[in-house]
Scaffold this motif. Structure first.
Motif, PDB file in Angstrom:
ATOM      1  N   VAL A 128     -32.496 -29.393 -65.059  1.00  0.00           N
ATOM      2  CA  VAL A 128     -31.731 -29.695 -66.271  1.00  0.00           C
ATOM      3  C   VAL A 128     -31.174 -28.405 -66.863  1.00  0.00           C
ATOM      4  O   VAL A 128     -30.015 -28.347 -67.300  1.00  0.00           O
ATOM      5  N   HIS A 129     -31.989 -27.374 -66.874  1.00  0.00           N
ATOM      6  CA  HIS A 129     -31.546 -26.069 -67.371  1.00  0.00           C
ATOM      7  C   HIS A 129     -30.318 -25.603 -66.587  1.00  0.00           C
ATOM      8  O   HIS A 129     -29.312 -25.166 -67.158  1.00  0.00           O
ATOM      9  N   GLY A 130     -30.396 -25.728 -65.262  1.00  0.00           N
ATOM     10  CA  GLY A 130     -29.293 -25.307 -64.424  1.00  0.00           C
ATOM     11  C   GLY A 130     -28.027 -26.103 -64.666  1.00  0.00           C
ATOM     12  O   GLY A 130     -26.920 -25.548 -64.615  1.00  0.00           O
ATOM     13  N   ALA A 131     -28.184 -27.392 -64.940  1.00  0.00           N
ATOM     14  CA  ALA A 131     -27.021 -28.233 -65.208  1.00  0.00           C
ATOM     15  C   ALA A 131     -26.222 -27.709 -66.390  1.00  0.00           C
ATOM     16  O   ALA A 131     -25.004 -27.907 -66.464  1.00  0.00           O
ATOM     17  N   GLY A 132     -26.891 -27.029 -67.292  1.00  0.00           N
ATOM     18  CA  GLY A 132     -26.215 -26.524 -68.481  1.00  0.00           C
ATOM     19  C   GLY A 132     -25.496 -25.213 -68.280  1.00  0.00           C
ATOM     20  O   GLY A 132     -24.744 -24.776 -69.162  1.00  0.00           O
ATOM     21  N   VAL A 133     -25.689 -24.559 -67.113  1.00  0.00           N
ATOM     22  CA  VAL A 133     -25.123 -23.209 -66.958  1.00  0.00           C
ATOM     23  C   VAL A 133     -24.281 -23.017 -65.705  1.00  0.00           C
ATOM     24  O   VAL A 133     -23.435 -22.115 -65.673  1.00  0.00           O
ATOM     25  N   VAL A 238     -29.123 -16.319 -69.084  1.00  0.00           N
ATOM     26  CA  VAL A 238     -28.509 -17.410 -69.840  1.00  0.00           C
ATOM     27  C   VAL A 238     -29.469 -17.878 -70.937  1.00  0.00           C
ATOM     28  O   VAL A 238     -30.681 -17.707 -70.832  1.00  0.00           O
ATOM     29  N   PRO A 239     -28.949 -18.471 -72.013  1.00  0.00           N
ATOM     30  CA  PRO A 239     -29.804 -18.879 -73.134  1.00  0.00           C
ATOM     31  C   PRO A 239     -30.786 -19.976 -72.747  1.00  0.00           C
ATOM     32  O   PRO A 239     -30.487 -20.848 -71.925  1.00  0.00           O
ATOM     33  N   ASN A 240     -31.944 -19.944 -73.373  1.00  0.00           N
ATOM     34  CA  ASN A 240     -32.951 -20.973 -73.133  1.00  0.00           C
ATOM     35  C   ASN A 240     -32.483 -22.345 -73.610  1.00  0.00           C
ATOM     36  O   ASN A 240     -32.974 -23.376 -73.151  1.00  0.00           O
ATOM     37  N   GLN A 241     -31.512 -22.369 -74.521  1.00  0.00           N
ATOM     38  CA  GLN A 241     -31.002 -23.638 -75.042  1.00  0.00           C
ATOM     39  C   GLN A 241     -30.304 -24.460 -73.957  1.00  0.00           C
ATOM     40  O   GLN A 241     -30.021 -25.640 -74.141  1.00  0.00           O
ATOM     41  N   ALA A 242     -30.058 -23.835 -72.808  1.00  0.00           N
ATOM     42  CA  ALA A 242     -29.436 -24.571 -71.707  1.00  0.00           C
ATOM     43  C   ALA A 242     -30.287 -25.760 -71.276  1.00  0.00           C
ATOM     44  O   ALA A 242     -29.771 -26.739 -70.743  1.00  0.00           O
ATOM     45  N   GLY A 243     -31.609 -25.670 -71.507  1.00  0.00           N
ATOM     46  CA  GLY A 243     -32.482 -26.782 -71.178  1.00  0.00           C
ATOM     47  C   GLY A 243     -32.188 -28.025 -71.992  1.00  0.00           C
ATOM     48  O   GLY A 243     -32.543 -29.142 -71.592  1.00  0.00           O
ATOM     49  N   ILE A 244     -31.536 -27.848 -73.135  1.00  0.00           N
ATOM     50  CA  ILE A 244     -31.102 -28.982 -73.961  1.00  0.00           C
ATOM     51  C   ILE A 244     -29.665 -29.373 -73.612  1.00  0.00           C
ATOM     52  O   ILE A 244     -29.357 -30.535 -73.350  1.00  0.00           O
ATOM     53  N   VAL A 245     -28.781 -28.384 -73.583  1.00  0.00           N
ATOM     54  CA  VAL A 245     -27.364 -28.650 -73.319  1.00  0.00           C
ATOM     55  C   VAL A 245     -27.173 -29.281 -71.945  1.00  0.00           C
ATOM     56  O   VAL A 245     -26.302 -30.131 -71.743  1.00  0.00           O
ATOM     57  N   GLY A 246     -28.008 -28.892 -70.985  1.00  0.00           N
ATOM     58  CA  GLY A 246     -27.890 -29.447 -69.648  1.00  0.00           C
ATOM     59  C   GLY A 246     -28.185 -30.929 -69.580  1.00  0.00           C
ATOM     60  O   GLY A 246     -27.877 -31.577 -68.568  1.00  0.00           O
ATOM     61  N   VAL A 248     -26.674 -33.288 -70.915  1.00  0.00           N
ATOM     62  CA  VAL A 248     -25.437 -34.065 -70.791  1.00  0.00           C
ATOM     63  C   VAL A 248     -24.900 -33.977 -69.365  1.00  0.00           C
ATOM     64  O   VAL A 248     -24.651 -34.986 -68.708  1.00  0.00           O
ATOM     65  N   ARG A 249     -24.752 -32.756 -68.861  1.00  0.00           N
ATOM     66  CA  ARG A 249     -24.174 -32.571 -67.527  1.00  0.00           C
ATOM     67  C   ARG A 249     -25.081 -33.065 -66.410  1.00  0.00           C
ATOM     68  O   ARG A 249     -24.620 -33.347 -65.305  1.00  0.00           O
ATOM     69  N   ALA A 250     -26.375 -33.176 -66.684  1.00  0.00           N
ATOM     70  CA  ALA A 250     -27.311 -33.627 -65.647  1.00  0.00           C
ATOM     71  C   ALA A 250     -26.938 -35.000 -65.097  1.00  0.00           C
ATOM     72  O   ALA A 250     -27.231 -35.310 -63.945  1.00  0.00           O
ATOM     73  N   TRP A 251     -26.256 -35.807 -65.908  1.00  0.00           N
ATOM     74  CA  TRP A 251     -25.896 -37.157 -65.471  1.00  0.00           C
ATOM     75  C   TRP A 251     -24.834 -37.134 -64.382  1.00  0.00           C
ATOM     76  O   TRP A 251     -24.624 -38.145 -63.694  1.00  0.00           O
ATOM     77  N   THR A 252     -24.164 -36.017 -64.189  1.00  0.00           N
ATOM     78  CA  THR A 252     -23.129 -35.944 -63.161  1.00  0.00           C
ATOM     79  C   THR A 252     -23.665 -35.353 -61.851  1.00  0.00           C
ATOM     80  O   THR A 252     -22.938 -35.280 -60.863  1.00  0.00           O
ATOM     81  N   LEU A 253     -24.949 -34.942 -61.824  1.00  0.00           N
ATOM     82  CA  LEU A 253     -25.474 -34.221 -60.670  1.00  0.00           C
ATOM     83  C   LEU A 253     -25.899 -35.140 -59.529  1.00  0.00           C
ATOM     84  O   LEU A 253     -25.585 -34.898 -58.386  1.00  0.00           O
ATOM     85  N   HIS A 254     -26.680 -36.155 -59.835  1.00  0.00           N
ATOM     86  CA  HIS A 254     -27.113 -37.114 -58.825  1.00  0.00           C
ATOM     87  C   HIS A 254     -27.728 -38.302 -59.530  1.00  0.00           C
ATOM     88  O   HIS A 254     -27.867 -38.346 -60.736  1.00  0.00           O
ATOM     89  N   ASP A 255     -28.128 -39.284 -58.696  1.00  0.00           N
ATOM     90  CA  ASP A 255     -28.677 -40.555 -59.207  1.00  0.00           C
ATOM     91  C   ASP A 255     -27.599 -41.305 -59.963  1.00  0.00           C
ATOM     92  O   ASP A 255     -27.885 -42.085 -60.799  1.00  0.00           O
TER      93      ASP A 255
END
Length: 255
Positions: A128-133, A238-246, A248-255
């Protein structure tokens, strides 16, 4: 008139070994409430995590869906193994066999989805963190420095199958988790600990041959400027807040 925020709204939850953080974001990734953080409660069977997340969500704006990142090996929303939540009092404390049994094979996505009443995605927290960055170009590796070491690999913005790199030995009898985790940072101090981070990065470089490496998590900002300079231009904090921001984008990664 200002444009109203775009749906769907996402409840994004970042579950760590020491704390659980959450907020609600719109489709553009804008926070619609300050992030809320509570200490991770222990002992933590699946039902208690579900209720803790539900309680946090109840105090935040309504959401159309939820994204939860948690430590461990998560496949299609089912927990294969989780390192901290099977302990009696948190990271580095005694493992409780009853909790190991409770978590293994737990369909945590289904449990959260039923409790929250919205579509729910559960991934490893580093994913999830990665999805944000990630930029979505080339091979991108994300390493999160916190209680232990988290990792996620992306190729062209597509999430690769998760590997629990943190459990691999970095040297005889010592895992990556133990080598660069929070306990060692506190013991060594930021200077010596940062040198360990550099050794980890340089050791992994020929394994992944990434186009970009992102260092995130709560301790990434503790890596000293001298070490960061030596790591090279292909390594970015990258900021630790990426774990939250990610969330949203996590929904486009898989599943």
């Amino acid at each position: 008139m200002p444009t109203p925020p775009a749906h769907p709204f996402t409840l994004a939850v970042d579950c760590g070994g020491g704390g659980i953080k959450a907020s609600v974001l719109d489709a553009a990734g804008t926070l619609h409430a300050p992030a809320v953080r509570v200490p991770t409660p222990y002992p933590l069977p699946p039902s208690r995590l579900v209720e803790t997340i539900a309680a946090i969500g109840a105090d935040l704006p309504a959401a159309d869906r939820a994204t939860v990142g948690m430590p461990g090996m998560i496949r299609h929303g089912v927990v294969v193994a989780t390192p901290h939540y099977v302990t009696r009092s948190g990271p580095r404390t005694t493992v409780d066999p009853a909790l190991v049994e409770a978590w293994a094979g737990c369909d945590i996505r289904a449990a959260l989805q039923e409790r929250l009443g919205v579509p729910t995605l559960v991934l490893n927290d580093a994913e999830v963190h990665g999805a944000g960055v990630v930029s979505g170009t080339g091979v991108e590796l994300v390493l999160t420095l916190g209680t232990g070491l988290g990792s996620a690999l992306f190729d062209g913005g597509v999430l690769a199958p998760h590997l629990e790199l943190s459990h691999a030995p970095v040297r005889w009898g010592t895992t990556y988790d133990a080598y660069v985790g929070q306990v060692e940072r506190a013991r060594l101090g930021d200077g010596l600990w940062s040198r360990r981070v550099r050794r980890v990065v340089e050791g992994l470089r020929p394994v992944f041959l990434w186009d970009r490496l992102y260092l995130g998590g709560g301790n990434a900002r503790q890596v000293t400027p001298q070490v960061l300079e030596r790591l090279g231009d292909d390594v970015v904090v990258v900021p630790n807040q990426a774990g939250i921001v990610g969330g949203v984008r996590a929904w486009t990664l898989h599943d």
